[in-house]
Scaffold this motif. Structure first.
Motif, short mmCIF file in Angstrom:
data_model
loop_
_atom_site.label_atom_id
_atom_site.label_comp_id
_atom_site.label_asym_id
_atom_site.label_seq_id
_atom_site.Cartn_x
_atom_site.Cartn_y
_atom_site.Cartn_z
N HIS A 1 36.05 29.21 26.72
CA HIS A 1 37.09 30.09 26.18
C HIS A 1 36.85 31.52 26.67
CE1 HIS A 1 40.35 31.12 23.47
NE2 HIS A 1 39.66 32.18 23.10
N ALA A 2 37.95 32.20 27.05
CA ALA A 2 37.84 33.51 27.69
C ALA A 2 37.92 34.66 26.68
CB ALA A 2 38.93 33.66 28.74
N SER A 3 37.04 34.63 25.68
CA SER A 3 36.96 35.76 24.76
C SER A 3 35.64 35.71 24.01
CB SER A 3 38.12 35.75 23.75
OG SER A 3 37.84 34.87 22.65
N GLU B 1 35.28 45.48 25.93
CA GLU B 1 34.39 44.37 26.29
C GLU B 1 34.99 43.07 25.79
OE1 GLU B 1 29.82 44.53 26.32
OE2 GLU B 1 30.25 43.38 24.50
N THR B 2 34.77 42.01 26.55
CA THR B 2 35.15 40.67 26.13
C THR B 2 34.00 39.74 26.51
OG1 THR B 2 36.90 38.99 26.21
CG2 THR B 2 36.41 40.16 28.26
N ALA B 3 34.27 38.45 26.65
CA ALA B 3 33.19 37.51 26.97
C ALA B 3 33.79 36.19 27.42
CB ALA B 3 32.30 37.27 25.73
N VAL B 4 32.94 35.34 27.95
CA VAL B 4 33.25 33.92 28.07
C VAL B 4 32.31 33.18 27.11
CG1 VAL B 4 34.27 33.75 30.36
CG2 VAL B 4 31.79 33.87 30.13
N MET C 1 26.98 29.00 23.91
CA MET C 1 26.54 30.06 24.82
C MET C 1 27.66 31.07 24.96
SD MET C 1 24.57 28.32 28.06
CE MET C 1 22.90 27.67 27.94
N SER C 2 27.30 32.32 25.26
CA SER C 2 28.29 33.36 25.47
C SER C 2 27.74 34.39 26.44
CB SER C 2 28.66 34.03 24.14
OG SER C 2 29.66 35.00 24.31
N ALA C 3 28.61 34.96 27.26
CA ALA C 3 28.19 36.00 28.21
C ALA C 3 29.20 37.15 28.14
CB ALA C 3 28.13 35.44 29.63
N ALA D 1 36.60 33.68 35.11
CA ALA D 1 36.59 32.32 35.66
C ALA D 1 35.27 32.04 36.35
CB ALA D 1 37.76 32.13 36.63
N GLU D 2 34.79 32.98 37.16
CA GLU D 2 33.51 32.78 37.87
C GLU D 2 32.34 32.81 36.90
OE1 GLU D 2 33.23 31.87 40.96
OE2 GLU D 2 35.39 31.99 41.31
N ARG D 3 32.34 33.77 35.98
CA ARG D 3 31.24 33.85 35.01
C ARG D 3 31.22 32.62 34.12
NH1 ARG D 3 29.35 38.83 33.19
NH2 ARG D 3 30.12 39.53 35.21
N GLY D 4 32.39 32.14 33.74
CA GLY D 4 32.47 30.96 32.88
C GLY D 4 32.00 29.70 33.56
#
Length: 308
Positions: free
Chosen positions: A107-109, A130-133, A149-151, A169-172
């Protein structure tokens, strides 16, 4: 591991690619059915469908997963886990529990902020810095499952939704492969989402794309960034008694003031309810995107012009 991959748009392709590169056996890909697209409106498979088919992965495009036949087909793959990235269908409980380890969603948040359909656009439109995957172990609620997990990802002041989309997309994809490795080792931990800070990222409505220059410059700037490149925030200009719609694809805040909708100075700077925005990249209907200076060479908007 034996993986079922479930995804549809470009955002999901890097994750599928990384899962294959990591050596997992993707036994099936689920995607939304082909849709009419392009000038001829011919049916076109989704990006995930095309990518998977090109690698000889069986592709299924059911309209629903709620009947017994769909469940039986899903179970027959005997998957260790299902990976879900922007698939587009809700998964019923029987599907969620079919793989021996369950289903995991990218999920992209920064959950629980921006659960739902449009987390990338909503984060930018709200002015988030700031947001996260996040990797979430799925349950039947809307993005309510525990986070594995989250980044974090920083949102730049002029970053567009398209640019953030590509970064996430790449980080996820990398995060999902690391989560699968931990799952395979039996070391993937989970933490329930907080009950505080829950927000919902509703699907973008077309009515939200029109710019209202009575709003503040920062709101206009964030709206432009959040809707670029698609569907694109827009304003109208008047030429020879006709109105023409122009998409605003990139902008910046400037320290000028003027009436809302007033063209200021020699460039494409437009007054807002508070402050002003300078348009940097725009697109006329049926034309390619271009710089504001290129646009003005063929479309005169002298200082003092009031946009309709």
């Amino acid at each position: 591991m034996r993986i079922i991959f479930m995804g549809t748009p470009d955002f999901a392709v890097p994750t599928l690619s990384e899962i294959l590169t990591a050596g997992h056996d993707v036994v099936a890909a689920y995607s939304q059915p082909p849709r009419p697209a392009g000038r001829g409106m011919h049916e076109r498979p989704s990006p995930v469908h095309a990518f998977a088919a090109g690698r000889d992965i069986p592709v299924l495009t059911p309209l629903s997963l709620r009947d017994d036949a769909a469940l039986s087909t899903f179970q027959d793959f005997k998957a260790d886990a299902a990976i879900v990235v922007a698939y587009g269908l809700l998964l019923p409980g029987a599907i969620l529990s079919a793989p021996c380890h369950g289903c995991f969603n990218l999920h992209a948040s920064a959950l629980p902020r921006w659960r739902g359909a449009a987390p990338i656009q909503r984060a930018i439109m709200a002015g988030d810095r700031e947001t996260a995957v996040a990797i979430m172990h799925m349950e039947e609620g809307l993005d309510t499952g525990p986070v594995c997990m989250s980044a974090p990802v920083t949102i730049g002041d002029e970053m567009t939704a398209g640019e953030l989309h590509d970064v996430l997309a790449e980080r996820g994809a990398d995060l999902m492969v690391r989560a699968l490795a931990a799952l395979q080792r039996g070391e993937l931990s989970e933490a329930p989402q907080s009950n505080d800070g829950i927000t919902y990222a509703a699907k973008i409505d077309k009515a939200e794309s029109r710019l209202d220059f009575a709003r503040s410059a920062i709101e206009i700037h964030n709206q432009i960034r959040g809707l670029s490149p698609f569907p694109g925030a827009w304003f109208e200009v008047e030429r020879e008694g006709r109105r023409e719609r122009v998409k605003a694809l990139r902008s910046r805040l400037v320290s000028q003031n003027g009436a809302p909708g007033e063209v200021l100075g020699s460039g494409l700077t437009i007054g807002c309810g508070d402050g002003a925005v300078e348009m940097l990249e725009v697109q006329r209907a049926g034309k390619r995107p271009c710089s504001a200076s290129e646009f003005l060479r063929g479309f005169s908007l002298p200082p003092g012009t009031r946009l309709p």
